[in-house]
Motif scaffolding. Structure first.
Motif, PDB file in Angstrom:
ATOM      1  N   GLY A 292       0.834  -1.189   0.145  1.00  0.00           N
ATOM      2  CA  GLY A 292       0.107   0.015   0.330  1.00  0.00           C
ATOM      3  C   GLY A 292       0.638   1.292  -0.018  1.00  0.00           C
ATOM      4  O   GLY A 292       1.889   1.152   0.597  1.00  0.00           O
ATOM      5  N   TRP A 293       0.352   2.355  -0.683  1.00  0.00           N
ATOM      6  CA  TRP A 293       1.128   3.553  -0.689  1.00  0.00           C
ATOM      7  C   TRP A 293       0.111   4.818  -0.874  1.00  0.00           C
ATOM      8  O   TRP A 293      -0.994   4.599  -1.277  1.00  0.00           O
ATOM      9  CB  TRP A 293       2.175   3.457  -1.705  1.00  0.00           C
ATOM     10  N   LEU A 294       0.615   5.823  -0.574  1.00  0.00           N
ATOM     11  CA  LEU A 294      -0.030   7.106  -0.983  1.00  0.00           C
ATOM     12  C   LEU A 294       0.666   7.892  -1.804  1.00  0.00           C
ATOM     13  O   LEU A 294       1.933   7.959  -1.799  1.00  0.00           O
ATOM     14  CB  LEU A 294       0.181   8.105   0.514  1.00  0.00           C
ATOM     15  N   ALA A 295      -0.127   8.214  -2.837  1.00  0.00           N
ATOM     16  CA  ALA A 295       0.323   8.801  -4.145  1.00  0.00           C
ATOM     17  C   ALA A 295      -0.153  10.222  -3.797  1.00  0.00           C
ATOM     18  O   ALA A 295      -1.335  10.677  -3.672  1.00  0.00           O
ATOM     19  CB  ALA A 295      -0.159   8.257  -5.304  1.00  0.00           C
ATOM     20  N   GLU A 296       0.963  11.242  -4.382  1.00  0.00           N
ATOM     21  CA  GLU A 296       0.375  12.909  -4.218  1.00  0.00           C
ATOM     22  C   GLU A 296       0.032  13.443  -5.452  1.00  0.00           C
ATOM     23  O   GLU A 296      -0.850  14.050  -5.592  1.00  0.00           O
ATOM     24  CB  GLU A 296       1.910  13.507  -3.924  1.00  0.00           C
ATOM     25  N   ARG A 297       0.572  12.685  -6.607  1.00  0.00           N
ATOM     26  CA  ARG A 297       0.285  13.294  -7.814  1.00  0.00           C
ATOM     27  C   ARG A 297      -0.564  12.221  -8.732  1.00  0.00           C
ATOM     28  O   ARG A 297      -0.196  11.022  -8.796  1.00  0.00           O
ATOM     29  CB  ARG A 297       1.377  13.677  -8.631  1.00  0.00           C
ATOM     30  N   PRO A 298      -1.433  12.627  -9.769  1.00  0.00           N
ATOM     31  CA  PRO A 298      -1.854  13.928 -10.071  1.00  0.00           C
ATOM     32  C   PRO A 298      -3.012  14.546  -8.728  1.00  0.00           C
ATOM     33  O   PRO A 298      -3.001  15.716  -8.807  1.00  0.00           O
ATOM     34  CB  PRO A 298      -2.654  13.961 -11.209  1.00  0.00           C
ATOM     35  N   SER A 299      -3.305  13.650  -7.937  1.00  0.00           N
ATOM     36  CA  SER A 299      -4.202  14.091  -6.786  1.00  0.00           C
ATOM     37  C   SER A 299      -3.918  13.248  -5.810  1.00  0.00           C
ATOM     38  O   SER A 299      -3.694  12.070  -5.922  1.00  0.00           O
ATOM     39  CB  SER A 299      -5.602  14.386  -7.036  1.00  0.00           C
ATOM     40  N   PRO A 300      -3.922  13.409  -4.483  1.00  0.00           N
ATOM     41  CA  PRO A 300      -3.902  12.676  -3.454  1.00  0.00           C
ATOM     42  C   PRO A 300      -4.826  11.359  -3.393  1.00  0.00           C
ATOM     43  O   PRO A 300      -6.024  11.393  -3.621  1.00  0.00           O
ATOM     44  CB  PRO A 300      -3.977  13.502  -2.039  1.00  0.00           C
ATOM     45  N   GLU A 301      -4.257  10.084  -3.228  1.00  0.00           N
ATOM     46  CA  GLU A 301      -4.988   9.031  -3.418  1.00  0.00           C
ATOM     47  C   GLU A 301      -3.967   7.944  -2.301  1.00  0.00           C
ATOM     48  O   GLU A 301      -2.911   7.952  -2.393  1.00  0.00           O
ATOM     49  CB  GLU A 301      -5.324   8.603  -4.511  1.00  0.00           C
ATOM     50  N   TRP A 302      -5.072   7.013  -1.930  1.00  0.00           N
ATOM     51  CA  TRP A 302      -4.549   5.795  -1.391  1.00  0.00           C
ATOM     52  C   TRP A 302      -4.608   4.583  -2.289  1.00  0.00           C
ATOM     53  O   TRP A 302      -5.422   4.435  -3.240  1.00  0.00           O
ATOM     54  CB  TRP A 302      -5.364   5.391  -0.109  1.00  0.00           C
ATOM     55  N   VAL A 303      -3.358   3.831  -2.642  1.00  0.00           N
ATOM     56  CA  VAL A 303      -3.572   2.668  -3.295  1.00  0.00           C
ATOM     57  C   VAL A 303      -3.132   1.361  -2.625  1.00  0.00           C
ATOM     58  O   VAL A 303      -2.191   1.557  -1.827  1.00  0.00           O
ATOM     59  CB  VAL A 303      -2.406   3.096  -4.613  1.00  0.00           C
ATOM     60  N   GLN A 304      -3.673   0.471  -2.818  1.00  0.00           N
ATOM     61  CA  GLN A 304      -3.605  -0.767  -2.313  1.00  0.00           C
ATOM     62  C   GLN A 304      -3.429  -1.920  -3.493  1.00  0.00           C
ATOM     63  O   GLN A 304      -4.067  -2.057  -4.416  1.00  0.00           O
ATOM     64  CB  GLN A 304      -4.672  -1.325  -1.421  1.00  0.00           C
ATOM     65  N   ALA A 305      -2.426  -2.504  -3.378  1.00  0.00           N
ATOM     66  CA  ALA A 305      -2.251  -3.428  -4.535  1.00  0.00           C
ATOM     67  C   ALA A 305      -1.853  -5.011  -4.046  1.00  0.00           C
ATOM     68  O   ALA A 305      -1.022  -5.254  -2.536  1.00  0.00           O
ATOM     69  CB  ALA A 305      -0.741  -3.296  -5.188  1.00  0.00           C
ATOM     70  N   ILE A 306      -2.203  -5.999  -4.781  1.00  0.00           N
ATOM     71  CA  ILE A 306      -2.225  -7.490  -4.032  1.00  0.00           C
ATOM     72  C   ILE A 306      -1.697  -8.318  -5.162  1.00  0.00           C
ATOM     73  O   ILE A 306      -1.981  -8.045  -6.347  1.00  0.00           O
ATOM     74  CB  ILE A 306      -3.627  -7.893  -3.668  1.00  0.00           C
ATOM     75  N   GLN A 307      -0.771  -9.479  -5.091  1.00  0.00           N
ATOM     76  CA  GLN A 307      -0.411 -10.170  -6.057  1.00  0.00           C
ATOM     77  C   GLN A 307       0.265 -11.380  -5.768  1.00  0.00           C
ATOM     78  O   GLN A 307       0.814 -11.273  -4.395  1.00  0.00           O
ATOM     79  CB  GLN A 307       0.878  -9.353  -7.067  1.00  0.00           C
TER      80      GLN A 307
END
Length: 327
Positions: A292-307
């Motif tokens: 999981g990570w927080l992305a600043e650009r292009p707008s703030p968002e939370w991203v969760q990845a599973i693999q």
């Protein structure tokens, strides 16, 4: 906050923050960033431009002359044009402090573009991108990235024909547009030096780069993610093995440390639950990856990845278990 950092706002609009740190004796580091990136230019030309410039030398110096001048020097400056930003990373010994600023000035404003460098860059990129298309893991990763951004050209692999069509003038225009005005750049300098040593070099080299504080703010990039659930199957390779990848997102109001800690905790809990369900209970995979990570650009968002990797015949079964754990 909580540091003795010094902030300078220069006449060209650039902001420079200096924070003296002596954890690495006789070392200095500078990073710089500006919002924008490949979405502001032709993305294929953007992919080509900086590699061409790196192979062409700097300012008045040909690649051969520049290599001789830099031989044995403890200083390095690299620029990147990323998806949503332009970034610069510079470092060196404190005895190379002015050289670091000189190279930064050259890289941001005095790039060269040689025909031979363009040919070499195109050949390298086409070979590298062929690997992205044919290696199963790379191909799946690329499809995920493209679909996550609704097939925006910035995140879609260019064809060999598109790469061949890029001209030197297009490459020059990209760097002129993305690097040569520092009105919206922020630089952060840390190291075993003092503000009194750094400030005149900041004024001379960063302060003399083009830019005006009143330059118009760039419009918001029109990019985003698909609504609902998107499922893609990528068939590559000949081995009896499948890779499963899932990515989710959600807008957030800020990128606070508290939010980052909460996301780390969520990823940790989810990792344990999926390990128990997929490996311990079903023997379907060895170790599922949860990130999981927080992305600043292009707008703030939370991203969760599973693999994870598994038997191709069990992909749908294990995907259903993941979906149930997320419910």
């Amino acid at each position: 906050e909580g540091t003795d950092a010094v902030r300078w706002t220069l006449s060209n609009g650039a902001v420079v923050v200096f924070d003296r740190r002596t954890t690495q004796p006789e070392r200095v580091v500078m990073v710089g960033t500006s919002p924008g990136g490949l979405g502001r230019v032709d993305p294929v030309a953007g992919l080509v431009a900086l590699p061409v410039a790196r192979l062409s030398g700097l300012g008045e110096h040909s690649p051969l002359v520049l290599a001789k001048l830099m031989a044995g020097r403890d200083v390095d400056v690299q620029a990147q044009i990323r998806s949503f930003s332009e970034d610069l990373e510079a470092s060196g010994g404190t005895h190379e402090l002015e050289a670091m600023f000189q190279l930064t000035w050259l890289r941001l404003s005095q790039n060269r573009f040689e025909p031979q460098a363009l040919d070499r860059t195109k050949a390298f990129l086409k070979q590298a991108l062929d690997g992205q298309r044919t290696v199963p893991e790379n191909a799946a990763r690329q499809v995920m990235e493209a679909k996550f951004w609704k097939d925006d050209p910035v995140f879609t692999l260019p064809s060999n024909e598109e790469i061949d069509a890029v001209t030197l003038e297009q490459a020059r225009e990209v760097l002129s547009d993305r690097l040569e005005s520092v009105h919206d750049w922020t630089f952060v300098i840390t190291g075993d030096v003092t503000a009194e040593e750094v400030e005149p070099l900041v004024t001379r080299w960063i302060g003399s780069l083009p830019g005006e504080p009143g330059d118009p703010e760039q419009p918001k990039l029109d990019v985003g993610h698909p609504d609902g659930v998107t499922v893609e199957r990528v068939v590559r390779g000949t081995t009896d093995r499948a890779s499963f990848s899932m990515r989710m997102y959600h807008p957030v109001p800020d990128l606070s440390p508290e939010r980052e800690m909460a996301l780390e905790a969520l990823s940790g809990v989810l990792s344990v639950r999926l390990r128990d369900a997929l490996r311990e209970d079903l023997g379907g995979t060895y170790v599922p990856g949860v990130y999981g990570w927080l992305a600043e650009r292009p707008s703030p968002e939370w991203v969760q990845a599973i693999q994870f990797q598994c038997d191709p015949a069990r992909v749908d079964e294990l995907r259903a278990v993941v979906t149930k754990e997320l419910a």
